[in-house]
Design a protein around this motif. Structure first.
Motif, short mmCIF file in Angstrom:
data_model
loop_
_atom_site.label_atom_id
_atom_site.label_comp_id
_atom_site.label_asym_id
_atom_site.label_seq_id
_atom_site.Cartn_x
_atom_site.Cartn_y
_atom_site.Cartn_z
N GLU A 149 13.70 3.37 -1.83
CA GLU A 149 12.41 2.97 -1.25
C GLU A 149 12.65 2.28 0.10
OE1 GLU A 149 10.43 -0.40 -2.51
OE2 GLU A 149 12.18 -1.38 -3.30
N GLN A 191 7.24 4.93 -1.84
CA GLN A 191 7.26 4.32 -3.17
C GLN A 191 6.38 5.09 -4.15
OE1 GLN A 191 6.57 0.08 -5.08
NE2 GLN A 191 6.94 -0.10 -2.93
N ARG A 192 5.24 5.58 -3.65
CA ARG A 192 4.34 6.36 -4.50
C ARG A 192 5.04 7.62 -5.01
NH1 ARG A 192 0.80 5.32 -7.77
NH2 ARG A 192 -0.16 3.82 -6.37
N PHE A 193 5.86 8.23 -4.14
CA PHE A 193 6.57 9.45 -4.55
C PHE A 193 7.72 9.12 -5.51
CE2 PHE A 193 5.41 10.89 0.00
CZ PHE A 193 4.10 11.07 -0.38
N LEU A 194 8.33 7.96 -5.31
CA LEU A 194 9.45 7.59 -6.18
C LEU A 194 8.98 7.24 -7.59
CD1 LEU A 194 11.57 5.36 -3.76
CD2 LEU A 194 12.10 7.65 -4.54
N ILE A 195 7.73 6.77 -7.69
CA ILE A 195 7.14 6.43 -8.98
C ILE A 195 6.80 7.70 -9.76
CG2 ILE A 195 5.05 5.47 -10.05
CD1 ILE A 195 4.88 3.60 -7.55
N ALA A 196 6.49 8.76 -9.02
CA ALA A 196 5.98 9.99 -9.65
C ALA A 196 7.08 10.74 -10.42
CB ALA A 196 5.39 10.89 -8.58
N ARG A 236 13.44 14.03 -7.24
CA ARG A 236 13.36 13.33 -5.95
C ARG A 236 13.86 14.15 -4.78
NH1 ARG A 236 14.56 7.45 -8.53
NH2 ARG A 236 12.40 7.10 -9.11
N ARG A 247 -0.90 16.57 7.60
CA ARG A 247 -0.72 15.48 8.57
C ARG A 247 -0.40 16.04 9.95
NH1 ARG A 247 1.34 10.29 6.61
NH2 ARG A 247 2.74 10.37 8.36
N LEU A 296 0.86 -1.19 0.00
CA LEU A 296 0.00 0.00 0.00
C LEU A 296 0.89 1.23 0.00
CD1 LEU A 296 -2.71 -1.05 2.60
CD2 LEU A 296 -2.85 -1.11 0.11
N THR A 297 0.56 2.17 -0.88
CA THR A 297 1.39 3.38 -0.96
C THR A 297 0.56 4.64 -0.75
OG1 THR A 297 1.05 3.52 -3.34
CG2 THR A 297 2.98 2.31 -2.61
N PRO A 355 3.03 20.36 -3.36
CA PRO A 355 2.03 19.37 -2.89
C PRO A 355 2.53 18.48 -1.76
CG PRO A 355 2.68 18.93 -5.18
CD PRO A 355 3.23 20.26 -4.82
N LEU A 356 3.80 18.11 -1.80
CA LEU A 356 4.31 17.23 -0.74
C LEU A 356 4.44 17.99 0.59
CD1 LEU A 356 7.01 15.10 -2.62
CD2 LEU A 356 4.79 14.35 -1.78
N ARG A 374 0.95 18.29 1.98
CA ARG A 374 0.54 17.00 2.54
C ARG A 374 1.14 16.81 3.94
NH1 ARG A 374 4.36 12.38 3.17
NH2 ARG A 374 3.02 10.74 3.93
N GLY A 379 5.42 2.54 3.19
CA GLY A 379 5.29 2.26 1.76
C GLY A 379 4.94 3.49 0.94
N ILE A 380 4.61 4.60 1.63
CA ILE A 380 4.16 5.81 0.92
C ILE A 380 5.27 6.38 0.03
CG2 ILE A 380 3.19 8.13 1.23
CD1 ILE A 380 2.17 7.15 3.99
#
Lengths: 327, 269
Positions: free
Chosen positions: B269, B96-101, B105, B14, A87-88, B6-7, B10, B93-94
């Protein structure tokens, strides 16, 4: 057919020792669902992570939609969507906010993003819970949110890494439905990794079996089944001496013992050979516990090329029994 | 740097949605001011406070003296913990979502640093108000100019930036939360006490005072202190503040470059 992905000699070695992906070569046609079938730890996720730019390959390269993996990582990330195995999404943000964040990371104009978010939330049936924090979602809802995140940038290539891992049967079949409809309507290339044979058989137009980081065989599911050139008779014997006797059965194409301890006999046509086999067993006083006849399946294809059942563990002593026997 | 805004938003969301961490982050420095600041009444040192007050730059009370140190320490602590959040994202795991984007970095790391710095801005204001309200609290007799505010805020923000960069670099490859907590615990004490944050150099052992001279925590604490206690700075005081602020700026720019290079290349990651 035009290729969407071309992988050349891609290798990943961790810490100079563990070869997670070993010299992989692949060509994946545009607009198809391509399955990568392998057990846990076979190297599927590492391959996906390399292709999506999360980790760097040790050697080799790949082209995705014409972009070179080693030089155009940013462009590749822009046109690919990923639904990772883990989950990401951020549990502290709502479903809608998670999608908004992804839209911002892809620099999608606000108006376009808001429209896409609404459509995606409807598509994955999360519209009614869009303002709830993602941490309150069930496993299936979280996975659907991941799928929506992966589609936010309307990708040309979508990577789905074990998309239905740990999901119940209903959620799983719903996700299959989404995957099929995405491919059908948008003609995007989907790379799907899975260790569920039925999933790959059901969804993938073509597939590769991956084991210990290597691609063992590739083709369509019917092609691979056809490559077995016969039916499989599985026999469970009482001991190894019976196996030695059985080896001299002449009508078999191949006889081998697989990891579960069963004997796998490949024959050209099980309907014709079975009576011969029964006679042979009786003549040699072999009395098996069970006999099972199977027409070619992806399961059998996997066993044929890897030498073991996809769900089989390595053969080892019954530790549970040993442990509880100490009471 | 795509992704930075955006980061950062975010991360701030939080923070303010988690009332416990937000409130603790504000209450802790208030404890420092109210308890530590009041535990030590410098007026009781020496005859009529005259001689001792000279040690304390002529501050009317210890809270007024301590304010520069506390503001600096908040910057230091909040900064040090920004690395922890990067490790959290990795473990959840979050990341990973940023690394994909398709983002630079470095923005993953800089968004953490930026949100730490923004949070400190809020803490500074709250702390000032509390310090002014408590009995025998902060006294600024000479009034405060816009320039004074600029010096105070930029000193704290630079300290926060320097240390959040440092700890973010450590977090870029670290997977274990314990490692970063260990490092924070190991260095926060020497950083705090081998500096002018709490005590004036003249009260310290000579060797410690010599070490503290090179500690950026001292530079920030002393700059803020001079502004709070004296206001209209004379030539020598202005010179001291200028040197300290330039030192902080140089260090911040150095950390900015190092963080950019390291985070862009090395984040995993």
């Amino acid at each position: 057919m035009e290729n969407s992905i071309e992988v050349e000699n891609l290798t990943k070695v961790y810490n100079g020792k563990v070869k997670a992906v070993d010299n992989v070569n692949l060509k994946i046609g545009k607009g198809m669902i391509y399955g990568l079938l392998g057990q846990n730890g076979a190297g599927k996720s590492t391959l996906i992570k390399m292709l999506t730019g999360v980790i760097k390959p040790t050697s080799g390269t790949a082209k995705i939609a014409g972009y070179d993996l080693n030089h155009d990582s940013l462009k590749i990330r822009r046109i690919t969507g990923v639904v990772p195995q883990d989950l990401t999404t951020d549990g502290d943000l709502s479903g809608k906010e998670n999608l908004k964040l992804v839209a911002d990371l892809y620099d999608i104009p606000k108006k376009d993003a808001l429209e896409s978010i609404d459509l995606l939330l409807h598509m994955v049936d999360l519209y009614d819970v869009r303002d709830r924090h993602a941490e309150t979602y069930s496993g299936g809802m979280r996975k659907r949110l991941e799928l929506a995140c992966g589609l936010m940038n309307k990708p040309d290539v979508l990577f789905l890494d074990e998309p239905t891992l740990g999901l119940d049967v209903t959620t799983r079949s719903n996700l299959w439905k989404y995957i099929r409809s995405i491919q059908k309507e948008f003609q995007i290339t989907i790379i799907l990794t899975s260790h569920y044979l039925d999933e790959v058989d059901e969804l993938a137009n073509e597939l590769s079996i991956i084991d210990h980081g290597k691609i063992l065989v590739s083709g369509t599911s019917p092609e691979l089944k056809k490559s077995l050139k016969g039916d499989i008779i599985t026999v469970h014997l009482k001991n190894d001496s019976e196996f030695e006797k059985l080896k001299s059965f002449k009508d078999a194409i191949d006889i081998k013992k697989i990891e579960t301890g069963d004997i796998r006999i490949k024959v050209s046509n099980s309907d014709e050979v079975l009576p011969e086999l029964m006679g042979f067993l009786s003549k040699n006083q072999i009395s098996p516990d069970s006999i099972n006849i199977r027409k070619p399946s992806l399961d059998e294809v996997f066993i044929e090329y890897t030498g073991r059942n996809i769900n089989a563990e390595q053969e080892k002593p019954d530790y549970a029994k040993l442990m509880m026997g100490r009471r | 740097m795509g992704g930075l805004i955006p980061l950062t938003i975010r991360d701030l969301k939080r923070w303010y949605r988690n009332p416990v961490s937000a409130v603790v982050g504000v209450i802790q420095p208030i404890f420092w001011i109210v308890l530590f600041g009041s535990a030590f009444d410098i007026a009781k040192f020496g005859p009529a406070g005259g001689a001792s007050s000279a040690f304390f730059e002529g501050a009317p009370d210890y809270i007024t003296y301590l304010m520069g140190g506390i503001l600096t320490i908040i910057g230091l602590f909040t900064g040090m913990f920004s690395g922890v959040n990067i490790i959290w994202d990795r473990r959840l795991g979050i990341l990973q979502r940023f690394l994909i984007a398709p983002i630079n970095r470095a923005s993953i790391v800089f968004s953490r640093i930026l949100s730490s710095v923004a949070r400190i801005g809020v803490q500074i204001v709250i702390l000032f108000v509390v310090a002014l309200l408590i009995p025998d609290g902060l006294k600024i007799d000479h009034g405060i100019t816009a320039m004074d505010i600029v010096i105070i805020v930029s000193a704290v923000l630079m300290i926060s930036f320097i240390f959040s960069s440092l700890f973010s670099i450590i977090a870029v490859r670290t997977t274990k939360m314990e490692s970063i907590f260990g490092i924070v615990n190991l260095i926060n004490l020497p950083l705090m006490f081998a500096s002018y944050a709490m005590f004036p150099p003249d009260l310290m052992a000579n060797w410690l005072s010599n070490v503290a001279k090179y500690n950026p925590v001292s530079w920030s604490a002393q700059s803020i202190r001079l502004v709070i206690i004296h206001g209209n700075l004379n030539g020598a005081e202005s010179h001291t503040v200028l040197i300290y602020m330039l030192g902080l700026l140089a260090l911040a720019v150095f950390m900015l470059i190092i963080t950019y290079v390291v985070s862009n290349k090395e984040i995993r990651e």
